[in-house]
Design a protein around this motif. Sequence first.
Motif, PDB file in Angstrom:
ATOM      1  N   ARG A  64      94.755 -19.966   9.600  1.00 42.88           N
ATOM      2  CA  ARG A  64      93.443 -19.566   9.108  1.00 42.88           C
ATOM      3  C   ARG A  64      93.127 -20.271   7.777  1.00 42.88           C
ATOM      4  NH1 ARG A  64      92.017 -13.386   9.448  1.00 42.88           N
ATOM      5  NH2 ARG A  64      92.327 -13.921  11.616  1.00 42.88           N
ATOM      6  N   LEU A  65      94.099 -20.308   6.880  1.00 46.25           N
ATOM      7  CA  LEU A  65      93.886 -20.997   5.603  1.00 46.25           C
ATOM      8  C   LEU A  65      93.606 -22.475   5.830  1.00 46.25           C
ATOM      9  CD1 LEU A  65      96.646 -19.234   3.491  1.00 46.25           C
ATOM     10  CD2 LEU A  65      94.175 -19.104   3.094  1.00 46.25           C
ATOM     11  N   PHE A  66      94.339 -23.086   6.758  1.00 51.04           N
ATOM     12  CA  PHE A  66      94.111 -24.488   7.090  1.00 51.04           C
ATOM     13  C   PHE A  66      92.687 -24.688   7.613  1.00 51.04           C
ATOM     14  CE2 PHE A  66      94.327 -28.183   9.902  1.00 51.04           C
ATOM     15  CZ  PHE A  66      94.854 -29.129   9.026  1.00 51.04           C
ATOM     16  N   GLU A  67      92.237 -23.781   8.476  1.00 47.50           N
ATOM     17  CA  GLU A  67      90.868 -23.877   9.005  1.00 47.50           C
ATOM     18  C   GLU A  67      89.824 -23.690   7.913  1.00 47.50           C
ATOM     19  OE1 GLU A  67      90.923 -20.978  12.147  1.00 47.50           O
ATOM     20  OE2 GLU A  67      92.177 -22.269  13.431  1.00 47.50           O
ATOM     21  N   TYR A  68      90.166 -22.979   6.851  1.00 45.84           N
ATOM     22  CA  TYR A  68      89.250 -22.796   5.725  1.00 45.84           C
ATOM     23  C   TYR A  68      89.221 -24.003   4.798  1.00 45.84           C
ATOM     24  CZ  TYR A  68      89.187 -17.757   6.848  1.00 45.84           C
ATOM     25  OH  TYR A  68      89.060 -16.535   7.453  1.00 45.84           O
ATOM     26  N   ARG A  97      87.136 -16.684   4.305  1.00 48.16           N
ATOM     27  CA  ARG A  97      86.980 -17.956   3.596  1.00 48.16           C
ATOM     28  C   ARG A  97      86.628 -17.704   2.129  1.00 48.16           C
ATOM     29  NH1 ARG A  97      85.949 -23.075   5.326  1.00 48.16           N
ATOM     30  NH2 ARG A  97      85.509 -22.314   7.411  1.00 48.16           N
ATOM     31  N   GLN A  98      85.716 -16.776   1.889  1.00 41.16           N
ATOM     32  CA  GLN A  98      85.284 -16.494   0.517  1.00 41.16           C
ATOM     33  C   GLN A  98      86.447 -15.951  -0.324  1.00 41.16           C
ATOM     34  OE1 GLN A  98      83.725 -15.381   3.318  1.00 41.16           O
ATOM     35  NE2 GLN A  98      81.933 -16.713   3.274  1.00 41.16           N
ATOM     36  N   ARG A  99      87.208 -15.040   0.243  1.00 40.90           N
ATOM     37  CA  ARG A  99      88.331 -14.472  -0.509  1.00 40.90           C
ATOM     38  C   ARG A  99      89.396 -15.530  -0.769  1.00 40.90           C
ATOM     39  NH1 ARG A  99      91.299  -8.714   0.128  1.00 40.90           N
ATOM     40  NH2 ARG A  99      92.456  -8.930  -1.803  1.00 40.90           N
ATOM     41  N   ALA A 100      89.712 -16.336   0.235  1.00 39.67           N
ATOM     42  CA  ALA A 100      90.711 -17.392   0.056  1.00 39.67           C
ATOM     43  C   ALA A 100      90.261 -18.393  -1.009  1.00 39.67           C
ATOM     44  CB  ALA A 100      90.974 -18.098   1.381  1.00 39.67           C
ATOM     45  N   GLU A 101      88.982 -18.775  -0.983  1.00 39.09           N
ATOM     46  CA  GLU A 101      88.476 -19.733  -1.970  1.00 39.09           C
ATOM     47  C   GLU A 101      88.476 -19.141  -3.376  1.00 39.09           C
ATOM     48  OE1 GLU A 101      84.760 -20.985  -0.253  1.00 39.09           O
ATOM     49  OE2 GLU A 101      85.760 -22.487   1.005  1.00 39.09           O
ATOM     50  N   ALA A 102      88.340 -17.832  -3.485  1.00 36.27           N
ATOM     51  CA  ALA A 102      88.399 -17.177  -4.792  1.00 36.27           C
ATOM     52  C   ALA A 102      89.843 -17.074  -5.304  1.00 36.27           C
ATOM     53  CB  ALA A 102      87.768 -15.790  -4.719  1.00 36.27           C
ATOM     54  N   MET A 103      90.795 -17.009  -4.391  1.00 38.77           N
ATOM     55  CA  MET A 103      92.200 -16.817  -4.768  1.00 38.77           C
ATOM     56  C   MET A 103      92.975 -18.108  -4.978  1.00 38.77           C
ATOM     57  SD  MET A 103      93.285 -13.691  -2.233  1.00 38.77           S
ATOM     58  CE  MET A 103      94.897 -13.462  -2.969  1.00 38.77           C
ATOM     59  N   PHE A 104      92.619 -19.154  -4.229  1.00 39.66           N
ATOM     60  CA  PHE A 104      93.417 -20.373  -4.218  1.00 39.66           C
ATOM     61  C   PHE A 104      92.559 -21.600  -4.493  1.00 39.66           C
ATOM     62  CE2 PHE A 104      95.029 -17.583  -0.704  1.00 39.66           C
ATOM     63  CZ  PHE A 104      96.148 -17.101  -1.376  1.00 39.66           C
ATOM     64  N   ASP A 105      93.229 -22.642  -5.005  1.00 39.09           N
ATOM     65  CA  ASP A 105      92.591 -23.946  -5.138  1.00 39.09           C
ATOM     66  C   ASP A 105      92.864 -24.723  -3.861  1.00 39.09           C
ATOM     67  OD1 ASP A 105      91.699 -23.500  -7.762  1.00 39.09           O
ATOM     68  OD2 ASP A 105      93.619 -24.156  -8.591  1.00 39.09           O
ATOM     69  N   LYS A 106      91.895 -25.501  -3.419  1.00 39.18           N
ATOM     70  CA  LYS A 106      92.028 -26.228  -2.150  1.00 39.18           C
ATOM     71  C   LYS A 106      93.237 -27.159  -2.128  1.00 39.18           C
ATOM     72  CE  LYS A 106      88.293 -24.967   0.176  1.00 39.18           C
ATOM     73  NZ  LYS A 106      88.016 -24.785   1.557  1.00 39.18           N
ATOM     74  N   GLY A 107      93.617 -27.724  -3.271  1.00 40.13           N
ATOM     75  CA  GLY A 107      94.700 -28.692  -3.290  1.00 40.13           C
ATOM     76  C   GLY A 107      96.086 -28.124  -3.529  1.00 40.13           C
ATOM     77  N   GLU A 108      96.189 -26.823  -3.791  1.00 43.68           N
ATOM     78  CA  GLU A 108      97.514 -26.281  -4.094  1.00 43.68           C
ATOM     79  C   GLU A 108      98.298 -25.967  -2.822  1.00 43.68           C
ATOM     80  OE1 GLU A 108      97.640 -22.495  -6.214  1.00 43.68           O
ATOM     81  OE2 GLU A 108      95.781 -21.905  -5.243  1.00 43.68           O
ATOM     82  N   LEU A 109      99.613 -25.962  -2.967  1.00 45.02           N
ATOM     83  CA  LEU A 109     100.479 -25.620  -1.852  1.00 45.02           C
ATOM     84  C   LEU A 109     100.496 -24.106  -1.692  1.00 45.02           C
ATOM     85  CD1 LEU A 109     102.590 -26.283   0.321  1.00 45.02           C
ATOM     86  CD2 LEU A 109     104.324 -26.189  -1.485  1.00 45.02           C
TER      87      LEU A 109
END
Length: 115
Positions: free
Chosen positions: A80-84, A49-61
Amino acid sequence: MIQTITKEELKAKIDRGDKFRLVDVRDTHDYNEGHIVGAIHLLIAEMSRQRAEAMFDKGELIVTYSLDKDCPAKRIAAQRLFEYGFTHVLAYEGSWKEWRAAGYAALSGPIEVLA
């Protein structure tokens, strides 16, 4: 259930210059040998979750893809990204092999890392 995107839809997004993140979840060797232009590499084993949040914005495709059509990794990564909390996630229903067979743009060969 994770939604999917077809080869033609993905190609059209790239050709139009749509803003989205393309995530290659194949192993590092495969990614370094070649990948879809613009794809970033992220192993499922390293996806937190931490790595995904650092790499991507929640609203982007975000679009995930893997080696072949039957490989579950693209769907696992998308789920997994959806669950995050990333709500705009698609799994490319095709694969790297399908993309290359169609002759679409890809980066091939060893990737040089610039310091």
